[in-house]
Design an enzyme around this catalytic site. Structure first.
Site, PDB file in Angstrom:
ATOM      1  CB  CYS A   1      -7.749  -3.469   1.026  1.00  0.00           C
ATOM      2  SG  CYS A   1      -6.255  -4.437   1.120  1.00  0.00           S
TER       3      CYS A   1
ATOM      4  CB  CYS B   1      -5.268  -5.689   5.483  1.00  0.00           C
ATOM      5  SG  CYS B   1      -5.690  -6.152   3.811  1.00  0.00           S
TER       6      CYS B   1
END
Length: 136
Positions: free
Chosen positions: A48, A46
């Site tokens: 993040c 992902c």
């Protein structure tokens, strides 16, 4: 499961600074049960993880006190290893990315995804450094 070619550079972001990649449940159990402190990073594809978690984990190592052992599992790739790592992180729910600091096999500090997502890498690093100062 993600293709190996896709996750290779994401794995290397941590392995090049000393994180040992764990691929099996046995490896995770052995790593966490070691004497001293162990930082476990649940890596992820992902955004993040790329923008915040991996850079934050790397930056946290620029500190006088650091964990004795650095390990990582990859969510969506190393399923058994990730599940085992998450079992050691109970009562916290599974999340990725996430980071857990263990001391002599006991969970002493946890960063869940909601502590990582939307926060700059230097803030994550500072959080980990504070934990290192307390437990390492």
């Amino acid at each position: 499961m993600y293709p190996a070619d896709l996750v290779k550079p994401m794995r290397e972001e941590l392995s090049v600074v000393g994180f040992k990649e764990l691929h099996t449940s046995t490896e995770v159990d052995q790593a966490i049960k070691q004497k001293g402190t162990t930082l476990v990073v649940v890596n992820s594809v992902c955004g993040c993880a790329a923008a915040n978690a991996r850079p934050g984990a790397r930056m946290s190592l620029d500190n006088e006190k650091t964990p004795d052992h650095l390990v990582t599992v990859f969510a969506g790739v190393d399923k058994d290893a990730t599940d085992t790592a998450r079992n050691h992180m109970v009562p916290f729910p599974p999340s990725s990315p996430s980071m857990a600091l263990f001391k002599d096999g006991e969970l002493v500090h946890m960063l869940e995804r909601h502590h990582i997502e939307g926060r700059p890498a230097d803030m994550i690093a500072q959080n980990l450094k504070q934990a290192y100062e307390q437990y390492c």
